[in-house]
Write an enzyme that holds these catalytic residues in place. Structure first.
Site, short mmCIF file in Angstrom:
data_model
loop_
_atom_site.label_atom_id
_atom_site.label_comp_id
_atom_site.label_asym_id
_atom_site.label_seq_id
_atom_site.Cartn_x
_atom_site.Cartn_y
_atom_site.Cartn_z
NE ARG A 153 -3.88 0.56 1.81
CZ ARG A 153 -5.10 0.56 2.33
NH1 ARG A 153 -5.35 1.18 3.46
NH2 ARG A 153 -6.08 -0.08 1.73
CG HIS A 203 -8.25 0.07 -3.08
ND1 HIS A 203 -7.48 -1.02 -2.79
CD2 HIS A 203 -8.91 0.39 -1.93
CE1 HIS A 203 -7.65 -1.36 -1.52
NE2 HIS A 203 -8.51 -0.51 -0.98
CD GLN A 237 -12.85 -1.82 -1.39
OE1 GLN A 237 -12.09 -1.78 -0.44
NE2 GLN A 237 -14.06 -2.32 -1.31
CG ASP A 275 -13.65 6.24 -0.99
OD1 ASP A 275 -13.69 6.01 0.23
OD2 ASP A 275 -12.60 6.21 -1.66
NE ARG A 308 -10.17 -5.37 -0.11
CZ ARG A 308 -9.46 -4.37 0.44
NH1 ARG A 308 -10.07 -3.36 1.00
NH2 ARG A 308 -8.14 -4.37 0.37
N1 CP Z 1 -11.24 -0.37 2.05
C1 CP Z 1 -9.97 -0.46 2.52
O1 CP Z 1 -9.01 -0.66 1.79
O2 CP Z 1 -9.88 -0.32 3.87
P1 CP Z 1 -8.52 -0.15 4.70
O3 CP Z 1 -7.97 1.21 4.32
O4 CP Z 1 -8.93 -0.20 6.14
O5 CP Z 1 -7.59 -1.23 4.32
N1 NVA Z 2 -9.98 6.68 -1.30
C1 NVA Z 2 -9.60 6.19 0.00
C2 NVA Z 2 -9.81 4.72 0.09
C3 NVA Z 2 -9.50 4.10 1.42
C4 NVA Z 2 -9.65 2.61 1.43
C5 NVA Z 2 -8.16 6.57 0.30
O1 NVA Z 2 -7.33 6.45 -0.59
O2 NVA Z 2 -7.89 6.99 1.41
#
Ligand code: CP
Ligand code: NVA
Length: 308
Positions: free
Chosen positions: A102, A129, A132, A225, A293
């Site tokens: 990440r 993502h 997701q 989101d 997930r």
């Molecule tokens: N949706 C998602 O990726 O959640 P986290 O940021 O908690 O991993």
């Molecule tokens: N768009 C959000 C998604 C979190 C899972 C971010 O990048 O923070």
């Protein structure tokens, strides 16, 4: 398949194949029990940002199937700071069997994949993502069936990383996508261009509007989101002034199809982008979506490790 970095790297058939495998692994989890397909494998998990779902679901996916996972925190690794990304990738390739990362900049996950000799999974970047997106598609197919071409998926809010992957997976599966964003918060133009290429092949329709009410007309899925993604925290106050018309609330949901499902990748900022009554109401699938997930990622890992 060497890495899982973007949904657009795969064909519609490959995406559907991953979803079918996720359904099979989910059934095993609930009925017969998991098979130890990841025995002897360890997934290194590099996190430059916080996480609940991604961290725990990857960790549990590995453990359920006889493998293990290692959490590597931002301060420990210092990706690209303490040590170059290329060196981190080459060192870890000798210790673990797969990497999940990440990152802030999408280029960094691409760089990791370029230099690593083991599979790399994108656990979120500033661009997309994809894990997701796979869990989202699994959730949508569970509700509307596999033969759901022509379904209307509407995204309302900030045009961000989650929007990119939702748009790409929806186009791959022949769903129509409508995105409503305020001016200045549009989806990445490169992601739109890629989505248009996919949509041309699958005959799905992509529409971009400013009005959230127009976007949800006839929608089978309403997705939203956070207004402020990780890394944009200094813009929070400005965004909180711009985004309220894009809130997913009971009024907006009442304007969609009767059987609409409401989705959010979480974490949600309740009563900002999504009201409590909708998040906890009869249209919401936010928790099954989060749980998916686990199953979607087991399928991705199984294909990358070539064990299913
Ligand atoms: N949706 C998602 O990726 O959640 P986290 O940021 O908690 O991993
Ligand atoms: N768009 C959000 C998604 C979190 C899972 C971010 O990048 O923070």
């Amino acid at each position: 398949m060497k890495d899982f970095l973007a949904i657009s790297d795969y064909s519609s058939d490959e995406i559907q194949d991953l979803l079918d495998l996720a359904v099979k692994l989910k059934k095993q989890y609930f009925k017969k029990g998991n098979k130890p397909i990841f025995k002897g494998k360890v997934l290194g998990m590099i996190f430059q940002k916080p996480s609940l779902r991604t961290r725990i679901s990857f960790d549990m996916a590995m453990r359920h199937c006889g493998g293990d996972a290692l959490y590597l925190s931002p301060s420990e690794i210092g990706l690209g700071k303490r040590e170059s990304i290329a060196d981190v990738a080459r060192v870890l390739s000798g210790y673990v069997q797969g990497l999940m990362a990440r990152v802030f900049e999408h280029e960094h996950v691409l760089e990791l994949a370029k230099w690593s000799e083991i599979p790399v999974v994108n656990g979120l970047s500033d661009y997309n993502h994809p894990c997701q997106g796979m869990a989202d598609a699994l959730t949508i197919q569970e509700k509307f069936g596999k033969k759901s071409r022509g379904l209307n998926v509407s995204y309302v809010g900030d045009g961000n990383n989650v929007t990119t992957s939702l748009m790409h997976v929806s186009a791959q599966l022949g769903w129509n996508v409508t995105v409503a964003t305020p001016e200045g918060y549009d989806v990445n133009p490169k992601a739109i261009e890629i989505a248009q290429k996919i949509a041309k092949k699958t005959k799905s329709k992509l529409t971009f509007v400013r009005d959230p009410h127009e976007a949800v007309k006839g929608a089978h899925v309403i997705y939203t989101d956070t207004w402020t993604s990780m890394g944009q925290e200094e813009e929070t106050a400005k965004r909180e002034k711009i985004f309220p018309p894009y809130q997913v609330n009971a009024k907006l949901v009442s304007e969609a199809s009767k059987d609409v499902i409401v989705m959010h990748c979480l974490p949600a900022h309740r009563n900002q982008e999504l009201t409590d009554d909708v998040a906890d109401g009869k249209h919401s699938v936010i928790f099954p979506q989060a749980h998916n997930r686990l199953h979607a990622q087991k399928a991705i890992l199984a294909r990358l490790f070539d064990v299913a």
